[in-house]
Design an enzyme around this catalytic site. Structure first.
Site, PDB file in Angstrom:
ATOM      1  N   HIS A   1       4.819  41.044   7.358  1.00  0.00           N
ATOM      2  CA  HIS A   1       6.062  40.718   7.804  1.00  0.00           C
ATOM      3  C   HIS A   1       6.878  39.967   6.911  1.00  0.00           C
ATOM      4  CE1 HIS A   1       9.297  39.097  10.511  1.00  0.00           C
ATOM      5  NE2 HIS A   1       9.148  40.114  11.566  1.00  0.00           N
TER       6      HIS A   1
ATOM      7  N   ASP B   1      -1.612  35.807  10.587  1.00  0.00           N
ATOM      8  CA  ASP B   1      -0.253  35.886  11.363  1.00  0.00           C
ATOM      9  C   ASP B   1      -0.806  36.798  12.612  1.00  0.00           C
ATOM     10  OD1 ASP B   1       1.898  36.910  12.484  1.00  0.00           O
ATOM     11  OD2 ASP B   1       2.580  37.731  10.633  1.00  0.00           O
TER      12      ASP B   1
ATOM     13  N   GLN C   1       1.460  39.812  16.573  1.00  0.00           N
ATOM     14  CA  GLN C   1       1.164  41.087  17.129  1.00  0.00           C
ATOM     15  C   GLN C   1      -0.213  41.177  17.668  1.00  0.00           C
ATOM     16  OE1 GLN C   1       3.639  42.898  17.919  1.00  0.00           O
ATOM     17  NE2 GLN C   1       5.279  42.023  16.318  1.00  0.00           N
TER      18      GLN C   1
ATOM     19  N   LYS D   1       6.774  36.870  22.357  1.00  0.00           N
ATOM     20  CA  LYS D   1       6.014  38.259  22.304  1.00  0.00           C
ATOM     21  C   LYS D   1       5.074  38.228  23.257  1.00  0.00           C
ATOM     22  CE  LYS D   1       7.090  38.866  17.135  1.00  0.00           C
ATOM     23  NZ  LYS D   1       8.064  39.612  17.199  1.00  0.00           N
TER      24      LYS D   1
ATOM     25  N   CYS E   1      11.696  44.341   9.051  1.00  0.00           N
ATOM     26  CA  CYS E   1      11.170  42.971   8.323  1.00  0.00           C
ATOM     27  C   CYS E   1      10.028  43.127   7.485  1.00  0.00           C
ATOM     28  CB  CYS E   1      11.052  41.761   9.404  1.00  0.00           C
ATOM     29  SG  CYS E   1      12.507  41.249  10.145  1.00  0.00           S
TER      30      CYS E   1
HETATM   31  N1  PLP Z   1       4.827  38.278  11.900  1.00  0.00           N
HETATM   32  C1  PLP Z   1       4.836  39.519  12.721  1.00  0.00           C
HETATM   33  C2  PLP Z   1       3.677  40.732  12.283  1.00  0.00           C
HETATM   34  C3  PLP Z   1       5.889  40.064  13.704  1.00  0.00           C
HETATM   35  O1  PLP Z   1       5.778  41.196  13.959  1.00  0.00           O
HETATM   36  C4  PLP Z   1       6.809  39.025  13.644  1.00  0.00           C
HETATM   37  C5  PLP Z   1       8.039  39.246  14.515  1.00  0.00           C
HETATM   38  O2  PLP Z   1       8.253  40.374  14.550  1.00  0.00           O
HETATM   39  C6  PLP Z   1       6.656  37.814  12.959  1.00  0.00           C
HETATM   40  C7  PLP Z   1       5.618  37.424  12.225  1.00  0.00           C
HETATM   41  C8  PLP Z   1       7.845  36.553  13.211  1.00  0.00           C
HETATM   42  O3  PLP Z   1       8.198  36.385  14.624  1.00  0.00           O
HETATM   43  P1  PLP Z   1       9.029  35.297  14.727  1.00  0.00           P
HETATM   44  O4  PLP Z   1      10.499  36.057  14.516  1.00  0.00           O
HETATM   45  O5  PLP Z   1       8.884  35.002  16.430  1.00  0.00           O
HETATM   46  O6  PLP Z   1       8.833  33.909  14.056  1.00  0.00           O
END
Ligand code: PLP
Length: 579
Positions: free
Chosen positions: A122, A199, A202, A225, A366
């Site tokens: 992401h 990260d 998910q 999430k 993203c």
């Molecule tokens: N990393 C992953 C794999 C994501 O799916 C997301 C959000 O969709 C993020 C990071 C970023 O999350 P946030 O926008 O809550 O910071």
């Protein structure tokens, strides 16, 4: 097995209707819905416990502090952190990763060092490292994925070396659902003396997590999430990394002692929580954790596999539909089903589903580098959580079959079903809209080549990958030739077709006037009474959909730039982000 009907009763929003249909919410990978227990925790805090934490020497403030710190203990237990001191509350996963890049990265990464990311990250787990590399002179390297959407572990071995300082990898891909073998990656990362950031945006919401047995030095995730409110996220840090980190933000709460000239800092985790935190959000995240534990993370993970398997079976029967990523099982959660349908732009798919009350995500999610690797400008993603039912997956599949039929090249506009629309909620009841837009989309004007000296201008909407190229030939102040080519959703292609239709042979002044009128129309402003916009009137309803306005404007903003360019001048070599 989850008792999904009982769970659904805990989520007030799920009883909503959307465009006249019961809401089918299939976008939990973007943000989950919230159970009553979480909403109540937010309200209860403000109604009964509101006071600043860690400061007041009075009972109310002590209660607020106790609830805030008790949420920390709950989160620590949830992901099996060695101690609550390793749990730092931030705004979201993005901030958690940025915190590591600043607090740990600025101290530990130097010129010539390498930061290893993967092709499925992401943007939140790429851009902070790009910025760090720019500050320090470090080098970013990326582990590729294979044709099945899994990390190429052999390439990881080749890329890991004595210069690698950090490996930053997602646990679960938000596009492919791939589960990366974190414990194995940790072993190989630590063998070269590097640190591992995972990260978990998910993964933490969808499966049991033990941060220590995963071997992650840093774990980032978002509360919103995992049934929690927006504005609260978590960074988990292993204790042996604390001494390698400088403070991130400075201010109240994070200090031990301050003089006019210098300061010393509180112990972790407070050292990294400068200023008044999102107290209500943290407490409500604690309630979300209670809820998830009550249901059981094993059962939630199992439900994801069932949803994912069912989605794969039903969706793969939709004509022209291609699913991405590995099938649910040891290598994928099943929490996401990401796909393309031949000849149908993801925006059009999402809009047509929206007309039936089904919420999915369309775009690059993203993950632009992953989209580039897959050779796709955008995809559609349905994502599932503990409150989704098999009946909802069936509704998704049948709606998608209708979309595929509607856009089948053999279909004539006149025979299209009223719901299988190009623009869905843009104007769900507007037959004129559907017919005109679809007609332009399926039979676009302005595709014929233009010869002679032309100004060529390229426009791109990075949000969805839509692209347009205009070739403009002018003679004696008139548009003597105009070619509009590219690809995109129905609105973007139809708008370009209408542009070509209306402007061929017009004077440049007329073109500029129409351009101003079209831009005003999409801002919702009235048009001059004598301005004839022809078929463009069909796009009037788009003004209420900000994301689609960008689609509709793409050809027009590109034209604007082309009109302002003297013949023969080359376009600057950069993307035109009309967002
Ligand atoms: N990393 C992953 C794999 C994501 O799916 C997301 C959000 O969709 C993020 C990071 C970023 O999350 P946030 O926008 O809550 O910071």
């Amino acid at each position: 097995m989850l008792d999904v009907e009982r769970i659904r009763a805990d989520f007030p929003i799920l009883s909503r209707t959307m465009n006249g249909h019961p809401l089918v919410y299939l976008d939990s990978a973007a943000t989950s819905q919230k159970p009553r227990a979480v909403i109540d925790a937010l309200v209860r805090y403000y109604e009964t416990t509101n006071a600043n934490v860690h400061r007041g020497v009075y009972r109310l403030a002590e209660e607020a502090t106790q609830e805030y710190e008790s949420a920390r203990t709950k989160v620590a237990a949830f992901i099996h952190a060695p101690s609550p001191a390793g749990v730092i509350f931030v705004r979201n996963a993005t901030e958690a990763i940025n915190l590591v890049a600043r607090a740990w990265g600025d101290r530990n990464i130097h010129e010539g060092d390498e930061i290893l990311v993967t092709a499925m990250e992401h943007h939140s787990n790429l851009v902070p490292w790009h910025l760090l590399a720019r500050r320090t002179g470090a080098r970013i390297r990326a582990v590729p994925i294979d044709g099945d959407g899994r990390l190429d572990m052999a390439a990881l071995d080749v890329l890991l070396n004595q210069r690698t300082r950090l490996v930053a990898v997602t646990h679960v891909s938000n596009v492919l659902g791939t589960i990366n073998p974190i414990a194995e990656i940790a072993r190989r990362t630590h063998a070269v003396g590097a640190a591992l950031l995972v990260d978990g945006a998910q993964s933490v919401p969808h499966m049991p997590i033990d941060v220590t047995s995963l071997g992650a030095d840093f774990l980032a995730f978002s509360g919103h999430k995992m049934l929690g409110p927006t504005g609260v996220g978590v960074l988990v840090v292993q204790p042996d990394r604390y001494d390698q980190m400088d403070p991130f933000l400075g201010g109240g709460e994070m200090i031990r002692e301050v003089t006019l000239m210098s300061s010393t800092y509180a112990d972790p985790p407070w050292r990294f929580e400068a200023g008044t935190p999102n107290i209500a959000g943290v407490i409500a995240l604690g309630a979300a954790v209670d809820y998830l534990r009550g249901v059981g993370m094993e059962a939630i993970a199992q439900h994801g596999l069932v949803m994912g398997a069912q989605a794969r079976a039903l969706l793969s029967a939709v004509p022209g539909l291609t699913l991405l990523g590995p099938p649910p099982g040891p290598f994928a959660t099943g929490g996401v089903a990401t796909f393309t349908i031949d000849n149908v732009h993801p925006h059009d798919i999402a809009a047509a589903l929206d007309a039936k009350g089904i919420a999915v995500r369309a775009g690059h999610h993203c993950c632009q580098p992953l989209m580039a690797r897959l050779g796709l400008p955008a995809t559609t993603r349905a994502s599932f959580y503990l409150y989704n039912t098999e009946a909802e997956v069936e509704q998704l599949a049948s709606a998608l079959s209708e979309v595929a039929r509607t856009y089948s090249p053999s279909k004539s506009v006149a025979s299209m079903t009223p719901d299988g629309v190009a623009a869905g909620s843009a104007a769900p009841d507007d037959e004129f809209f559907r017919e005109v837009v679809l007609d332009h989309y399926l039979h676009p004007a302005g595709r014929e080549p233009v010869d002679g000296p032309v100004v060529e201008w390229h426009g791109k909407n990075p949000l969805c990958g839509d692209e347009v190229t205009l070739r403009l030939k002018t003679e004696d102040g008139r548009i003597a030739g105009l070619q509009v080519v590219g690809h995109g959703c129905s609105i973007s292609v139809a708008s370009g077709s209408m542009l070509a239709d209306r402007l061929e042979g017009r004077t440049l002044d007329e073109a500029r006037r129409l351009l101003r009128g079209v831009k005003a129309m999409f801002r919702g402003e009235p048009l001059p009474a004598d301005l004839d916009i022809g078929d463009l009137a069909a796009l009037r309803g788009v003004k209420d959909l900000p994301v689609r306005v960008k689609c509709a404007l793409l050809a027009w903003t590109t034209l604007e730039e082309a009109l302002d360019t003297p013949p023969g001048s080359p376009q600057e070599p950069h993307d035109h982000d009309h967002s």
